[in-house]
Enzyme design. Structure first.
Site, PDB file in Angstrom:
ATOM      1  N   ASP A   1       0.659  -1.423  -0.208  1.00  0.00           N
ATOM      2  CA  ASP A   1       0.053   0.356  -0.114  1.00  0.00           C
ATOM      3  C   ASP A   1       0.426   1.263  -0.194  1.00  0.00           C
ATOM      4  O   ASP A   1      -0.035   2.570  -0.438  1.00  0.00           O
ATOM      5  CB  ASP A   1      -1.147   0.001   0.980  1.00  0.00           C
TER       6      ASP A   1
HETATM    7  C1  GLC Z   1      -0.883   2.612   5.986  1.00  0.00           C
HETATM    8  C2  GLC Z   1      -0.284   1.126   6.696  1.00  0.00           C
HETATM    9  C3  GLC Z   1      -0.789   0.322   5.758  1.00  0.00           C
HETATM   10  C4  GLC Z   1      -2.069   0.090   5.739  1.00  0.00           C
HETATM   11  C5  GLC Z   1      -2.451   1.190   4.864  1.00  0.00           C
HETATM   12  C6  GLC Z   1      -4.075   0.526   4.563  1.00  0.00           C
HETATM   13  O1  GLC Z   1      -0.249   2.779   4.482  1.00  0.00           O
HETATM   14  O2  GLC Z   1       1.033   1.456   6.748  1.00  0.00           O
HETATM   15  O3  GLC Z   1       0.085  -1.388   6.248  1.00  0.00           O
HETATM   16  O4  GLC Z   1      -2.384  -1.576   4.680  1.00  0.00           O
HETATM   17  O5  GLC Z   1      -1.744   1.963   5.730  1.00  0.00           O
HETATM   18  O6  GLC Z   1      -4.710   2.093   4.398  1.00  0.00           O
HETATM   19  C1  GLC Z   2      -1.450  -4.301   5.092  1.00  0.00           C
HETATM   20  C2  GLC Z   2      -3.076  -4.161   4.725  1.00  0.00           C
HETATM   21  C3  GLC Z   2      -2.545  -4.547   3.256  1.00  0.00           C
HETATM   22  C4  GLC Z   2      -1.160  -4.722   2.473  1.00  0.00           C
HETATM   23  C5  GLC Z   2      -0.058  -4.317   3.515  1.00  0.00           C
HETATM   24  C6  GLC Z   2       1.240  -3.944   2.757  1.00  0.00           C
HETATM   25  O1  GLC Z   2      -1.451  -5.018   5.808  1.00  0.00           O
HETATM   26  O2  GLC Z   2      -4.351  -4.571   4.857  1.00  0.00           O
HETATM   27  O3  GLC Z   2      -4.014  -4.529   2.772  1.00  0.00           O
HETATM   28  O4  GLC Z   2      -1.466  -5.085   1.794  1.00  0.00           O
HETATM   29  O5  GLC Z   2      -0.167  -4.062   4.016  1.00  0.00           O
HETATM   30  O6  GLC Z   2       0.119  -2.499   2.144  1.00  0.00           O
END
Ligand code: GLC
Ligand code: GLC
Length: 832
Positions: free
Chosen positions: A487
């Site tokens: 993300d």
């Molecule tokens: C933030 C977190 C990430 C998560 C994302 C979801 O970027 O670091 O882990 O997946 O939020 O919105």
């Molecule tokens: C969090 C989110 C997932 C994403 C991950 C890496 O676990 O839930 O959707 O893939 O962060 O950013």
């Protein structure tokens, strides 16, 4: 050597984790409820309840990030003379003579003892009921008569957990309750658009109550010393506006040796519009009365609890291993499967790190969670796939998240995460392999929940694949969009404004060259699955599934489709080999301008885990030694004491064109944290490559039971489940765990150990046996229920890491390694 402090231990016979000290380094929580009504409960009985959706239908209030932490929950205050205490130690924190919390499968039992009185509370949500039961047993273990004053406590949330925390100019005027006998009803906003209320009941006569928080607690007191309790005198307060609560007051006399049970019930009710009221302003309580009547005696509650335990017995009997290694067996047979159910239910919405108001169900998250859950209750997995696919757009893109209550795509976050579509194939294929139910492909599923837009689920899979093919960049690799699985790799975002969200700010995709090797690998893996699925359908078309209902599928040419997609997969493999290989590992991405990310040429973050995981799982360039080199590089550059970090070296400065990833301090989260979720990808890569020793050593590093000691103080979070992230080697405090429970790690750990290490893989025609083990592994047996069959499979590894020599089914040698499915009980012997 100094004895390390311990806060608890596993009790495998009872499938419980036993916490023996209330002052754990972080609240160690559990989940209650399996379908509609849910609760989070900490080892000191903190937490809250909600119906289906932790944002829109919050039943009791919880204040996240509070001081002290984990403040608020279901509390029993016992006043014995001048001493006031709680069975779970908090909130009074009166030192107890004994304390124990047992977290089990969807239940928690908290026991405290003080001055000769034992108070034990069993918390659970009965199957198919919209209520949390709290069965309190008070026992006098002293030699004298005890006259106790008992106060219960729950604080109502005004339903929408987000506005409950912010809109005080309204909230302080809306709260309403009704009191009837021993039941306190919470009916805020029921008069207008809500048709639901909650109640808190106890199955005995009460000697008083309170429903107004300020009266109960006192304006300058705290949960630790509520004035009503300290004075031992309820006020029978009636909440109007402000903050409604529910507290029963009960006087309890216990002779020496005597014990009494009290059943408290926190329930939720919905009424039809025309049956809302029984008199003007008076809520219709018929359904509440009926629910209470089902659970108003110890016998009824004990029966409901026995049913819950049987339910879990049955679930955990579907896949059971005996290796003789307790640490492995308890994770496989109990806790990993349990965590998979929890992640399936909650996605990433409500934990002690996810506040329940931010995220609903994730498109990619829920598809991955499904793979850990599908063997447990396939019909629920089936419904989930349809729900998820219904939030897809006609072009194959998807809403990134949806709300569980409405099942509608979440506009706040929108779409544009270009890995999302592929995950639908991942989830659906797992479902069909488990169940043999191809009819799911024939289900009519809308786009963006628009009635009239329905096409078959199979067509959703097809446009998912096409979405990748139609969005290729200059190297013929997939364009990343807002981000891929990571993300925080926001390559088209370019944000200098601290008030912008990296995930939702404008996605400058016009003219972008930002491509993802993670999606490339994912596309190859799921593309191969898709091709195999099409071929299987073609094979079955004249046989078993001549009767697809929809005309599109009846006339569809699946073998031509398989051929078309195979070409796309082959092209992707070529593109990766040509433009995605850095010499010793796979590149991670190309940025907006077409520069390499995750290359030896880069100043920092030279190597990333995601593309190593997916491209090795996809076996891209295995014949040229790429897979082996990539796996070796993971060991060399990513592995550390606590697992494999996401990237190495960590970013030490913010890079405008990379987005959120470089905004994290070194070693945390997506910037070189050990993101446990993706360690299994590399482990599966190792398994596919047949490197059992390496696979096992990576696996054991993040297997909670193997590192239980570390959890006690260093990791801090619950030692019975995986957390999303353990701080990496570049962090200020390497080894600290964060974000426990709701993580794709659960499903991936399960998929890895059940299918790739222990090697029991559901397939269209039966179960494929393909273990990959450390050389030291001994014989083991897996009992696997599969559709209408039950297999007892014993594996003799003979010191081999990989490679099945022979499979004997019910005494007969079979060709190949797939046990053909047939109903009934079977015994299987496997020699490696
Ligand atoms: C933030 C977190 C990430 C998560 C994302 C979801 O970027 O670091 O882990 O997946 O939020 O919105
Ligand atoms: C969090 C989110 C997932 C994403 C991950 C890496 O676990 O839930 O959707 O893939 O962060 O950013």
């Amino acid at each position: 050597m100094e004895q390390q402090k311990r806060y608890g231990h596993f009790d495998d016979n009872n499938r419980e984790y036993v916490i023996t000290d209330p002052q754990t380094p972080w609240p160690w929580i559990n989940y209650l409820g399996n379908e509609d009504f849910f609760s989070l409960i900490s080892n000191t009985a903190g937490g809250y309840s909600f119906y289906k959706d932790a944002k829109f239908r919050r039943i009791t209030r919880y204040r996240y990030n509070n001081v002290p932490m984990d403040n608020g929950g279901r509390y029993f205050y016992i006043k014995d003379g001048d001493t006031v205490w709680n069975p779970g130690w908090k909130p009074c924190k009166t030192p107890l003579d004994f304390y124990e919390c047992r977290h089990g499968m969807s239940y928690t039992r908290v026991t405290g003892r003080k001055n000769g009185v034992e108070a034990s509370v069993l918390f659970f949500v009965p199957l198919k009921k919209w209520a949390e039961v709290q069965k309190l047993t008070l026992k006098n273990e002293s030699n004298e008569v005890k006259n106790l004053k008992l106060f219960s406590f729950e604080e109502w949330c005004l339903w929408n957990a987000a506005t409950d925390m912010e809109n005080f100019q309204r909230n302080f005027s809306t709260g309403e309750v009704e009191i009837e006998g021993s039941t306190i009803y919470h009916k805020t906003e029921y008069r207008e658009r809500r048709n639901h209320y909650a109640f808190y009941h106890v199955n005995t006569e009460i000697q008083g109550f309170d429903t107004d928080r300020e009266t109960f607690v006192g304006l300058y007191n705290e949960f630790a010393d509520p004035q009503v309790v300290m004075e031992g005198r309820p006020r029978n307060s009636h909440a109007h506006g402000w903050s409604p609560i529910a507290s029963h007051y009960i006087e309890v006399t216990l002779k020496p040796g005597e014990s009494k049970d009290f059943v408290f019930l926190l329930g939720y009710i919905e009424n039809e519009q025309d049956k809302k009221f029984s008199a003007p302003q008076v809520i219709n309580k018929d359904k509440a009365h009926a629910l209470i009547a089902e659970l108003d005696t110890t016998a009824k509650v004990d029966k409901a609890f026995a049913e819950l335990c049987e339910y879990w017995d049955a679930l955990l009997n579907i896949y059971k291993v005996r290796t003789g290694n307790d640490k492995l067996d308890r994770m496989v047979n109990i806790w990993n499967q349990y965590q998979c159910m929890v992640t399936f239910n909650f996605s990433r919405s409500a934990s002690f790190f996810e506040s329940g108001v931010g995220r609903g169900m994730g498109f990619r998250d829920s598809n991955q969670d499904l793979v850990g859950f599908v063997h447990q209750i396939p019909p629920r997995a089936r419904q989930r796939i349809i729900d998820i696919a219904s939030t897809q757009f006609p072009d194959g893109g998807c809403y990134h998240q949806y709300q569980p209550l409405t099942k509608r795509g979440n506009n706040d976050i929108g779409g544009g995460f270009n890995d999302d579509p592929c995950w639908l194939i991942f989830g659906t294929v797992a479902y069909i392999k488990e169940t043999g139910d191809f009819s799911i492909l024939d289900e009519m599923v809308p786009f963006d929940n628009q009635p009239g837009s329905e096409v078959t689920l199979f067509e959703h899979l097809k446009i998912s694949m096409d979405h990748v093919i139609k969005n290729l960049g200059p190297h013929m690799l997939p364009l990343i969009g807002r981000a891929d699985w990571n993300d925080c790799l926001n390559l088209n975002c370019f944000s200098w404004d601290p008030n912008e969200s990296f995930q939702t700010t404008e996605n400058v995709s016009e003219g972008t060259k930002a491509e993802s090797l993670m999606i490339a690998g994912l596309f190859v893996v799921t593309g191969k699955d898709y091709v195999a699925l099409c071929n299987k359908i073609e094979e079955l078309k004249n046989g078993k599934i001549e009767n697809f209902n929809s005309s599109t599928l009846k006339s569809f040419n699946f073998s031509a489709e398989a051929e078309r997609m195979q070409k796309a997969v082959d092209a992707m493999i070529e593109a990766v080999k040509k433009h995605g290989w850095d010499g010793e590992w796979y590149l991670r991405a190309y940025d907006f301008y077409g520069n390499k990310i995750g290359s030896n040429e880069c100043e920092e973050a030279k190597i990333f885990i995601e593309s190593q995981g997916w491209c090795t799982m996809a076996e891209i360039g295995a014949e040229d030694g790429m897979v082996a080199k990539s796996l070796d590089s993971c060991k060399k550059y990513l592995e550390c004491e606590h697992g494999m970090v996401l990237n190495n070296p960590a970013f030490t400065k913010y890079i405008y064109e990379y987005g959120e990833i470089s905004s994290y301090p070194e070693g945390y989260k997506e910037n070189a944290g050990i993101f446990c979720h993706n360690n299994p990808w590399v482990i599966i890569g190792e398994c596919i490559a047949g490197r059992g020793n390496d696979a096992w050593s990576h696996y054991a590093k993040i297997l909670p039971s193997y590192v239980e000691e570390k959890y006690q103080t260093l990791h801090k979070v619950e030692p019975y489940v995986n957390c999303q992230m353990v701080a990496g080697k570049d962090a200020f405090k390497p080894g600290e765990g964060k974000n426990s429970w709701l993580t794709g790690t659960a499903a991936w750990m399960w998929y890895t150990v059940s299918e790739f290490i222990l090697g029991i893989k559901p397939d269209y025609d039966g179960i494929r046996i393909d273990p990959c083990l450390p050389e030291t592994a001994g014989d083991y047996t897996v009992n696997r229920k599969f559709r209408d069959a039950e297999y007892e499979i014993t594996i003799h590894p003979n010191g081999q890491q990989k490679g099945v020599k022979s499979v004997t089914l019910d005494g007969q040698k079979i060709d190949g390694t797939v046990i053909p499915y047939s109903a009934g009980k079977h015994t299987v012997e496997v020699v490696m």
